[in-house]
Design a protein around this motif. Structure first.
Motif, PDB file in Angstrom:
ATOM      1  N   VAL A   1       9.935  -1.585 -14.868  1.00 37.72           N
ATOM      2  CA  VAL A   1      11.062  -0.644 -14.962  1.00 37.72           C
ATOM      3  C   VAL A   1      10.887   0.470 -13.927  1.00 37.72           C
ATOM      4  O   VAL A   1       9.815   1.079 -13.851  1.00 37.72           O
ATOM      5  N   PRO A   2      11.921   0.740 -13.137  1.00 34.04           N
ATOM      6  CA  PRO A   2      11.814   1.823 -12.144  1.00 34.04           C
ATOM      7  C   PRO A   2      11.495   3.162 -12.798  1.00 34.04           C
ATOM      8  O   PRO A   2      11.936   3.447 -13.915  1.00 34.04           O
ATOM      9  N   LYS A   3      10.723   3.978 -12.086  1.00 29.75           N
ATOM     10  CA  LYS A   3      10.308   5.283 -12.593  1.00 29.75           C
ATOM     11  C   LYS A   3      10.785   6.379 -11.639  1.00 29.75           C
ATOM     12  O   LYS A   3      10.866   6.161 -10.429  1.00 29.75           O
ATOM     13  N   PRO A   4      11.069   7.562 -12.171  1.00 33.38           N
ATOM     14  CA  PRO A   4      11.525   8.679 -11.311  1.00 33.38           C
ATOM     15  C   PRO A   4      10.350   9.338 -10.597  1.00 33.38           C
ATOM     16  O   PRO A   4       9.366   9.714 -11.239  1.00 33.38           O
ATOM     17  N   PHE A   5      10.464   9.465  -9.303  1.00 35.74           N
ATOM     18  CA  PHE A   5       9.392  10.116  -8.555  1.00 35.74           C
ATOM     19  C   PHE A   5       9.582  11.629  -8.610  1.00 35.74           C
ATOM     20  O   PHE A   5      10.692  12.125  -8.428  1.00 35.74           O
TER      21      PHE A   5
ATOM     22  N   PRO B   1      14.352   9.073  -4.962  1.00 33.50           N
ATOM     23  CA  PRO B   1      13.432   9.311  -6.094  1.00 33.50           C
ATOM     24  C   PRO B   1      13.462   8.270  -7.205  1.00 33.50           C
ATOM     25  O   PRO B   1      13.761   8.562  -8.359  1.00 33.50           O
ATOM     26  N   GLN B   2      13.129   7.055  -6.846  1.00 25.45           N
ATOM     27  CA  GLN B   2      12.968   5.990  -7.840  1.00 25.45           C
ATOM     28  C   GLN B   2      11.970   4.983  -7.290  1.00 25.45           C
ATOM     29  O   GLN B   2      12.148   4.484  -6.180  1.00 25.45           O
ATOM     30  N   ILE B   3      10.910   4.709  -8.051  1.00 25.41           N
ATOM     31  CA  ILE B   3       9.869   3.815  -7.572  1.00 25.41           C
ATOM     32  C   ILE B   3       9.776   2.584  -8.465  1.00 25.41           C
ATOM     33  O   ILE B   3      10.073   2.640  -9.658  1.00 25.41           O
ATOM     34  N   ALA B   4       9.369   1.463  -7.871  1.00 20.75           N
ATOM     35  CA  ALA B   4       9.256   0.184  -8.593  1.00 20.75           C
ATOM     36  C   ALA B   4       8.209  -0.671  -7.880  1.00 20.75           C
ATOM     37  O   ALA B   4       7.916  -0.451  -6.695  1.00 20.75           O
ATOM     38  N   PRO B   5       7.630  -1.667  -8.570  1.00 22.54           N
ATOM     39  CA  PRO B   5       6.566  -2.485  -7.967  1.00 22.54           C
ATOM     40  C   PRO B   5       6.975  -3.223  -6.694  1.00 22.54           C
ATOM     41  O   PRO B   5       6.128  -3.495  -5.850  1.00 22.54           O
TER      42      PRO B   5
ATOM     43  N   ILE C   1       0.851  -1.194   0.000  1.00 21.83           N
ATOM     44  CA  ILE C   1       0.000   0.000   0.000  1.00 21.83           C
ATOM     45  C   ILE C   1       0.885   1.242   0.000  1.00 21.83           C
ATOM     46  O   ILE C   1       0.603   2.226  -0.702  1.00 21.83           O
ATOM     47  N   PHE C   2       1.977   1.199   0.753  1.00 20.82           N
ATOM     48  CA  PHE C   2       2.980   2.267   0.744  1.00 20.82           C
ATOM     49  C   PHE C   2       3.524   2.459  -0.678  1.00 20.82           C
ATOM     50  O   PHE C   2       3.683   3.587  -1.159  1.00 20.82           O
ATOM     51  N   MET C   3       3.789   1.356  -1.364  1.00 21.71           N
ATOM     52  CA  MET C   3       4.293   1.416  -2.739  1.00 21.71           C
ATOM     53  C   MET C   3       3.263   2.033  -3.680  1.00 21.71           C
ATOM     54  O   MET C   3       3.587   2.860  -4.533  1.00 21.71           O
TER      55      MET C   3
END
Length: 297
Positions: free
Chosen positions: A119-123, A215-219, A44-46
């Motif tokens: 693929v990681p995305k920039p937050f 600043p990088q998000i991923a599943p 949920i945090f993700m």
């Protein structure tokens, strides 16, 4: 190590500990009421970080509008998880609810991977948070100072809610005994759902600040922080909000100082949390501020 460098590590440790504390509160609130662990909490945090990413980057909505919306959406997501994965099994054996929680976690992770890609995305981080403050010879990002302040405000608001309002009184009653609370006129289902919502909202606050700090998000980004925040809740005393905060700060500051003073052990940074958990369980199983609770028959 000079004082300036120590100050930088200390502020980083307090900042990380604040994030752990925010997320750990969600674990401890759910445990306090249902006596079970919400293993979907890290996911949920993700999801909160993805809500923020798409709101700002894809739809182009200003961050000061998106971030409050993220809090609402994440709270609703937490309440939805409770309604679908927990409520139908409330009278089932604990192991069934545990399996359902793990299933909800895997569902969120894989659904995010399928829908948004692995693929990681920039937050997106607003400039107001990326500014740097000069303290002596050390440069510290303003966000590092904002995080503990936001954590303190959230904790104060939560304690006021629990200790000074009728909703908080209902939560405390349900945490003691569901049936007695129901007889006294408390809507148990609504109270539990609200607890999930509040815990998820705090996780969203932590997720937004985590995304700006790293600043990088991923599943799968919620897996390790979720485990560490669960450990923080256990260290402080699972079911005790103050204990979750204490555990979060111990874990966050301990991790940073381990790397600072023993750089050769940097690769074992994650292992520090699990070693600390084992030590706590061996010598104080109820945690630092926890109380022994008899199992209900």
């Amino acid at each position: 190590m000079t004082f300036d460098i120590f100050l930088q590590h200390l502020t980083n440790g307090i900042s990380l500990g604040s994030l752990y504390a925010l997320i750990a509160i969600g674990y401890t609130m759910v445990y306090g009421i249902l006596r079970l662990i919400n293993f979907a909490h890290g996911d949920i945090f993700m999801m909160a970080t993805y809500f923020g990413f798409f709101g700002v980057m894809t739809f182009g909505i200003p961050w000061y509008i998106v971030f409050p919306l993220v809090l609402v959406l994440t709270a609703l997501l937490g309440m939805g998880v409770e309604a679908t994965a927990y409520r139908p099994l409330r009278d089932a054996p604990k192991i069934s609810i545990l399996i359902s929680a793990i299933g909800a976690s895997f569902l969120l992770e894989n659904l995010t991977t399928v829908l948004f890609g692995g693929v990681p995305k920039p937050f997106p981080t607003p400039e107001v948070f990326t500014d740097v403050v000069q303290v002596g010879t050390v440069s510290i990002q303003k966000l590092t100072f904002y995080i503990p302040v936001v954590t303190g405000i959230c904790l104060a608001g939560l304690l006021y809610l629990i200790n000074r309002t009728k909703t908080g009184m209902a939560m405390r009653a349900v945490s003691r005994d569901h049936e007695t609370a129901r007889v006294m006129g408390v809507n148990v289902d609504r109270t539990i759902s609200l607890t999930f919502g509040i815990g998820s909202l705090l996780a969203a606050v932590g997720g937004i600040m985590w995304g700006m700090k790293f600043p990088q998000i991923a599943p799968l980004m919620g897996v390790m922080p979720g485990l560490k925040c669960f450990i923080a809740a256990v260290i402080g005393g699972i079911g005790n909000i103050g204990g979750a905060v204490v555990g979060g700060f111990i874990l966050g500051i301990g991790e940073i100082m381990l790397v600072a003073f023993l750089p050769t052990l940097t690769g074992y940074r994650d292992a520090f949390a699990f070693v600390l958990l084992i030590v706590i369980l061996l010598y104080k199983p109820t945690g630092i501020m926890g109380e022994k609770i008899a199992e209900k028959v």
